[in-house]
Design an enzyme around this catalytic site. Structure first.
Site, PDB file in Angstrom:
ATOM      1  N   ARG A  58      48.044  14.896   6.829  1.00  0.00           N
ATOM      2  CA  ARG A  58      47.770  13.871   5.815  1.00  0.00           C
ATOM      3  C   ARG A  58      48.800  13.859   4.701  1.00  0.00           C
ATOM      4  O   ARG A  58      49.010  12.830   4.064  1.00  0.00           O
ATOM      5  CB  ARG A  58      46.343  14.008   5.287  1.00  0.00           C
ATOM      6  CG  ARG A  58      45.303  13.607   6.333  1.00  0.00           C
ATOM      7  CD  ARG A  58      43.887  13.679   5.796  1.00  0.00           C
ATOM      8  NE  ARG A  58      43.511  14.998   5.364  1.00  0.00           N
ATOM      9  CZ  ARG A  58      42.911  15.913   6.120  1.00  0.00           C
ATOM     10  NH1 ARG A  58      42.608  15.633   7.377  1.00  0.00           N
ATOM     11  NH2 ARG A  58      42.605  17.095   5.635  1.00  0.00           N
ATOM     12  N   GLU A  95      39.789  31.884   5.092  1.00  0.00           N
ATOM     13  CA  GLU A  95      38.550  32.595   4.770  1.00  0.00           C
ATOM     14  C   GLU A  95      38.201  33.590   5.876  1.00  0.00           C
ATOM     15  O   GLU A  95      37.804  34.710   5.611  1.00  0.00           O
ATOM     16  CB  GLU A  95      37.420  31.584   4.576  1.00  0.00           C
ATOM     17  CG  GLU A  95      36.141  32.215   4.069  1.00  0.00           C
ATOM     18  CD  GLU A  95      35.068  31.179   3.788  1.00  0.00           C
ATOM     19  OE1 GLU A  95      33.947  31.613   3.483  1.00  0.00           O
ATOM     20  OE2 GLU A  95      35.338  29.962   3.881  1.00  0.00           O
TER      21      GLU A  95
END
Length: 171
Positions: A58, A95
């Site tokens: 993007r 994470e």
């Protein structure tokens, strides 16, 4: 123009508990896209920008028109295995696990001032890895810029000491 009008919240995407900030309404609106490009250019007016680099995928949607607007070249930063020439790779922590980005070794000339663009600043890991890549091949970071910053996450702190800009902030 209020860019918030062109964002759509998608609850529980890509997993439960996440509210995804969907930019496709913005992409579908030429005036909003042009507004983003012009605002990015304003953020760095007065600075020397030799190259715009953007992160797959993007970031490309904003980086290419911005590079054209500024009259400079564009450098793609991609996921591993997507670039056809000699590359440098930078791993970064997620994470749960790791990921990586790559850049062509000759994508930036030594000493060039590079503006990095992406659509969203969350934890900052991908952009920090991209900054590290630019510096490894001899570029200088002019600034990092985003359409949206998730202000409740620590992305901005991870990008210190680089100047970091967002067209809008969501808390």
């Amino acid at each position: 123009m209020d860019l918030n009008d062109f964002l759509r919240d998608v609850p529980d995407f890509p997993k439960p508990g996440i509210v995804f900030k969907d930019i496709t309404p913005l992409l579908a609106t030429p005036a909003a896209m042009l507004h983003c490009v012009e605002r990015f250019a304003e953020l760095v007016s007065g600075q020397t920008i030799d190259r715009v680099a953007a992160i797959e995928s993007r970031g490309f949607l904003f980086g290419v028109p911005l590079a054209l607007h500024l009259g400079v070249g564009f450098t793609p930063i991609r996921k591993p295995g997507k670039l056809p020439w000699k590359t440098r790779r930078q791993d970064y922590a997620l994470e749960y696990g790791t990921d990586a980005v790559e850049i062509h070794e000759d994508a930036v000339e030594p000493g060039q001032s590079v503006l990095l663009i992406d659509d969203l600043l969350a934890t900052g890991g991908t952009m920090r890895a991209s900054c590290d890549l630019i510096e490894q091949i001899g570029g200088k970071i002019a600034a990092c810029a985003f359409v949206v910053e998730l202000g409740f996450l620590p992305g901005r702190a991870k990008l210190a000491p680089y100047p970091t800009h967002a067209l809008l902030r969501v808390d």
